[in-house]
Design an enzyme around this catalytic site. Structure first.
Site, PDB file in Angstrom:
ATOM      1  N   HIS A 186       0.811  -1.219   0.000  1.00 42.11           N
ATOM      2  CA  HIS A 186       0.000   0.000   0.000  1.00 42.11           C
ATOM      3  C   HIS A 186       0.846   1.273   0.000  1.00 42.11           C
ATOM      4  O   HIS A 186       0.330   2.356  -0.251  1.00 42.11           O
ATOM      5  CB  HIS A 186      -0.950  -0.003   1.199  1.00 42.11           C
ATOM      6  CG  HIS A 186      -1.958  -1.109   1.167  1.00 42.11           C
ATOM      7  ND1 HIS A 186      -2.928  -1.199   0.200  1.00 42.11           N
ATOM      8  CD2 HIS A 186      -2.124  -2.178   1.977  1.00 42.11           C
ATOM      9  CE1 HIS A 186      -3.660  -2.281   0.418  1.00 42.11           C
ATOM     10  NE2 HIS A 186      -3.196  -2.895   1.488  1.00 42.11           N
ATOM     11  N   GLU A 231      -5.716 -12.803   6.001  1.00 39.72           N
ATOM     12  CA  GLU A 231      -6.562 -11.611   6.043  1.00 39.72           C
ATOM     13  C   GLU A 231      -7.823 -11.735   5.198  1.00 39.72           C
ATOM     14  O   GLU A 231      -8.430 -10.743   4.809  1.00 39.72           O
ATOM     15  CB  GLU A 231      -5.757 -10.387   5.608  1.00 39.72           C
ATOM     16  CG  GLU A 231      -4.976 -10.567   4.332  1.00 39.72           C
ATOM     17  CD  GLU A 231      -4.049  -9.408   4.046  1.00 39.72           C
ATOM     18  OE1 GLU A 231      -4.236  -8.315   4.620  1.00 39.72           O
ATOM     19  OE2 GLU A 231      -3.127  -9.590   3.237  1.00 39.72           O
ATOM     20  N   ASP A 234      -8.554  -6.055   6.215  1.00 40.18           N
ATOM     21  CA  ASP A 234      -9.038  -6.925   5.137  1.00 40.18           C
ATOM     22  C   ASP A 234      -9.862  -8.077   5.679  1.00 40.18           C
ATOM     23  O   ASP A 234     -10.829  -8.507   5.045  1.00 40.18           O
ATOM     24  CB  ASP A 234      -7.849  -7.454   4.325  1.00 40.18           C
ATOM     25  CG  ASP A 234      -7.314  -6.415   3.354  1.00 40.18           C
ATOM     26  OD1 ASP A 234      -8.037  -6.050   2.411  1.00 40.18           O
ATOM     27  OD2 ASP A 234      -6.183  -5.952   3.540  1.00 40.18           O
TER      28      ASP A 234
END
Length: 266
Positions: free
Chosen positions: A48, A152, A178
């Site tokens: 990210h 996740e 997530d």
């Protein structure tokens, strides 16, 4: 020259609680500032965060003089990218979105030389071996590698026991955001059901003799996770710390001036 010791891996094997910080800014200057705080580990995020191979390398070099151990999260568990990261000298990887034991087995192989794995043999060209200066690097490298996998999704969580049974997986990180989204709680990473699921998962990880991990800035919640078995705990994110500090700084001045903007002194 000796191969660098993976003190992060050693700490997990000794059942220590290791506190870390997420690095998402993609900058060497901020990475070095954070390294100076002496966190046990610093996570360089390229899933990210705006990081590529060269910016990761630069941050590894910035962190290297300090005690903090670098962990890198690639955007995906691609064996070619893993090879490149290992050649830069990364010894610990956190791989996102691991849903099955088969995925985990492939990641273990990607981090090891043949015959145990599929890592390409070319370290003499790379920083990992200090360009051939580390004696017998290839024979020693596997023992210093540390593989952390992220569970996740609902699928990954349901396959947790099978993932834990994979030899070579050193730890499991639970991605609460997530995981919450996967269970229908988008934006609710601290929903009671998700927190409870992570606590159960951490206990399973501990029972399997491996290390559990989380990213959480809530001190009380981190205490619960540590009690459940978390051993590598990221307690903040550089970008969010900067955003929060700057917002609060301006807020404090505007509150004193009745909300009016501050005139420029230039």
């Amino acid at each position: 020259m000796k191969i660098p010791t993976n003190h992060f891996k050693q700490g997990l094997q000794a059942n220590q609680t290791l506190y870390g910080l997420w690095l998402g800014l993609g900058e060497t200057f901020s990475a070095e500032i954070c390294a100076g705080a002496d966190f046990d580990w610093l996570l360089i995020d390229s899933e990210h965060g705006p990081n590529d191979l060269r910016s990761i390398l630069a941050q590894l070099q910035a962190i290297a003089p300090y005690a903090s151990q670098a962990v890198v999260r690639p955007p995906q568990g691609d064996h070619v990218l893993i090879k490149q990261l290992l050649e830069t000298g990364v010894q610990t990887l956190l791989i996102p979105m691991v849903d099955t034991a088969e995925q985990a087995e492939g990641l273990v192989k990607a981090m090891r030389y043949p015959p145990a794995g599929i890592r390409g043999v070319g370290s003499a060209l790379a920083r990992a071996s200090r360009w051939g200066r580390i004696d017998d690097y290839a024979a020693q490298a596997d023992r210093e590698m540390c593989l952390l996998v992220q569970v996740e999704t609902k699928c990954g969580y349901e396959n947790l026991e099978a993932i834990l049974a994979v030899e070579g997986v050193d730890g499991v990180f639970f991605g609460s955001a997530d995981l919450a989204a996967s269970y229908g709680y988008l934006g609710q990473s601290t929903h009671p059901e998700i927190v409870a699921a992570i606590e159960v998962g951490l206990r399973k990880v501990r029972a399997a003799g491996k290390a559990g991990g989380v990213l959480c800035s809530d001190k009380a919640l981190n205490a619960r996770y540590i009690d459940a078995g978390a051993r590598f705990v990221a307690v903040g994110v550089d970008a969010l710390l900067l955003a929060g500090a700057t917002t609060e700084l301006l807020r404090s001045y505007r509150a004193e001036s009745g909300g009016a903007g501050v005139a420029s002194s230039y």
